[in-house]
Design an enzyme around this catalytic site. Structure first.
Site, PDB file in Angstrom:
ATOM      1  N   TYR A 258       0.830  -1.222   0.000  1.00 33.96           N
ATOM      2  CA  TYR A 258       0.000   0.000   0.000  1.00 33.96           C
ATOM      3  C   TYR A 258       0.850   1.252   0.000  1.00 33.96           C
ATOM      4  CZ  TYR A 258       0.514  -0.875   5.055  1.00 33.96           C
ATOM      5  OH  TYR A 258       1.000  -1.157   6.316  1.00 33.96           O
TER       6      TYR A 258
ATOM      7  N   ILE B 226       9.695  -3.021   1.489  1.00 33.04           N
ATOM      8  CA  ILE B 226      10.008  -1.933   2.433  1.00 33.04           C
ATOM      9  C   ILE B 226      11.523  -1.786   2.598  1.00 33.04           C
ATOM     10  CG2 ILE B 226       9.685  -1.087   4.791  1.00 33.04           C
ATOM     11  CD1 ILE B 226       7.006  -2.693   4.813  1.00 33.04           C
TER      12      ILE B 226
ATOM     13  N   ASP C 292      19.410 -10.994   3.067  1.00 36.52           N
ATOM     14  CA  ASP C 292      18.101 -11.533   2.686  1.00 36.52           C
ATOM     15  C   ASP C 292      18.399 -12.844   1.966  1.00 36.52           C
ATOM     16  OD1 ASP C 292      15.599 -12.083   1.272  1.00 36.52           O
ATOM     17  OD2 ASP C 292      15.042 -10.011   1.713  1.00 36.52           O
TER      18      ASP C 292
ATOM     19  N   ASN D  25      11.373 -16.412  12.375  1.00 39.28           N
ATOM     20  CA  ASN D  25      12.111 -15.164  12.599  1.00 39.28           C
ATOM     21  C   ASN D  25      12.016 -14.660  14.044  1.00 39.28           C
ATOM     22  OD1 ASN D  25      13.096 -14.994  10.023  1.00 39.28           O
ATOM     23  ND2 ASN D  25      11.441 -13.691   9.265  1.00 39.28           N
TER      24      ASN D  25
ATOM     25  N   ARG E 154       8.145  -6.327  13.046  1.00 39.39           N
ATOM     26  CA  ARG E 154       7.262  -7.004  13.992  1.00 39.39           C
ATOM     27  C   ARG E 154       7.992  -7.189  15.321  1.00 39.39           C
ATOM     28  NH1 ARG E 154       3.655  -5.502  11.377  1.00 39.39           N
ATOM     29  NH2 ARG E 154       1.928  -6.678  10.475  1.00 39.39           N
TER      30      ARG E 154
ATOM     31  N   GLU F 132       3.090  -6.137  22.145  1.00 34.77           N
ATOM     32  CA  GLU F 132       2.115  -5.149  21.669  1.00 34.77           C
ATOM     33  C   GLU F 132       0.662  -5.569  21.966  1.00 34.77           C
ATOM     34  OE1 GLU F 132       3.003  -3.554  17.687  1.00 34.77           O
ATOM     35  OE2 GLU F 132       1.089  -4.420  17.133  1.00 34.77           O
TER      36      GLU F 132
END
Ligand code: NAD
Ligand code: COI
Length: 334
Positions: free
Chosen positions: A100, A156, A175, A212, A235, A264
């Site tokens: 987005y 990102i 990566d 992860n 995250r 969170e």
């Protein structure tokens, strides 16, 4: 056609209303997220359009399925809070919005980095207490003199690489699937062990999968440069918060920018009510002037909000009309 919209935020409404009018779709709006619904709550809904950071409870998915809903369109990227086995078992198809605005999150990560290396936490604390000499004596660093370690160079991470390069930083990346578009921009390492000791800033842009979880723990922090900065807009589960606090306590870690906090979901109900979170680890991080905490808002720009609404609604409509969506996710595979 009717969509059940969950987790509606005030700033999204204008985009939902305009899209509903242009497409002749009825919106069944709910400001609450998916949690505790019964099948009757989904009556008449052809698809569910949802956004929340806390986990989607399997019972809500089961209630959706019992009401005959077959499609769920997320308004966001990350799917770590989705109970895939329940969706698969109940035959509910899923779509997300994969891009987005990668730039929105990348800009936020760079902004956190700039604030950390220029000691904003100390400066704002000092100036609020009228301790001007304290505010004036904090010497910062320039990004052009620093090496940034970007972990995850998908949408990102690639945007973040370009921004850091614009400041003149050297970028080292890791990566397992190197991004060909970055071949002239970054040096890829084959192993994270080669990245930790070489970078001044660690910037995370990877999904919060089970594999992860605690990618950064005590053993990894021990391998990092003294005075490393860590930025997490990806995250919360990626960082072992206890290990981060220990790293800050020993000054191994010079600062951290935490938009996504490990616990969170525990503090979210308090955030929603503007109450002080009672989570002890959260309080320790918040009290440290070397730490910048934000409540999972890296994405939150006008561009992102508009795209999240419009792309998710496009996915929901395509699901209902054709049985598939442009951004469909294979729930059996994940
Ligand atoms: P993406 O799928 O385009 O890229 C993710 C990259 O991470 C992929 O290239 C993948 O190969 C890589 N990766 C996975 N595990 C890795 C590991 N252990 N080490 C190194 N690389 C690894 O995803 P994206 O659009 O760049 O988004 C990344 C994450 O950002 C999302 O999964 C989401 O959790 C988070 N996010 C946060 C916000 C926010 O507001 N804070 C908003 C959107 C997305
Ligand atoms: C995402 O898109 O994955 C985010 O983290 C944004 C959040 C509003 C769920």
């Amino acid at each position: 056609m009717q969509f059940g919209v969950y987790g509606l935020k005030p700033e999204e409404k204008v985009f939902f209303d305009a899209w509903a009018q242009n497409n002749g779709v009825t919106m069944n709006y709910h400001t609450a997220g998916l949690n505790g619904q019964s099948p009757a709550d989904f009556a008449g809904d052809d698809a569910i359009v949802a956004l929340q950071t806390v986990p989607y409870p399997p019972a809500a998915i089961e209630a959706m399925a019992a009401a005959g809903v077959k499609y769920m369109a997320l308004r966001n990227v990350g799917m770590d809070n989705v109970p895939f086995p329940t969706l698969a078992a109940k035959g509910i198809q899923l779509a997300n919005v994969p891009a987005y605005s990668p730039q929105s999150i990348a800009e936020f990560a760079v902004s956190l980095t700039l604030q950390l290396v220029r000691n904003f936490g100390y400066v704002i604390q000092a100036i609020s207490a009228h301790q001007y000499t304290e505010a004036m004596q904090r010497t910062g660093k320039e990004l052009g003199t620093m090496t940034i370690g970007v972990i995850g160079t998908g949408r990102i991470g690639a945007s973040a690489v370009k921004l850091f390069k614009g400041f003149g930083s050297k970028v080292i990346a890791y990566d397992p699937y190197p991004n060909p578009a970055l071949k002239d921009e970054v040096e890829y390492v084959d192993d994270l062990a080669d990245l930790w000791p070489r970078v001044d800033v660690i910037d995370l842009h990877i999904p919060g999968t089970k594999e992860n979880t605690h990618l950064i723990g005590a053993a990894e922090i021990a391998q990092m440069k003294d005075g490393v900065y860590i930025v997490n807009t990806a995250r919360g589960n990626l960082i072992d918060t206890q290990a981060l606090l220990a790293g800050l306590a020993s000054d191994k870690v010079a600062g951290a920018g935490i938009d996504t906090f490990e616990f969170e979901s525990d503090v979210f109900p308090q955030w929603e009510k503007n109450e002080e979170p009672t989570n002890a680890l959260y309080e320790q991080l918040l009290a440290d002037p070397r730490v910048i905490m934000t409540p999972h808002i890296a994405y939150h720009t006008e561009t992102a909000v508009e795209n999240m609404v419009e792309v998710s609604l496009g996915n929901a409509k395509a699901f209902v009309e054709t049985g598939h969506a442009p951004n469909e996710v294979d729930v059996q595979k994940l």
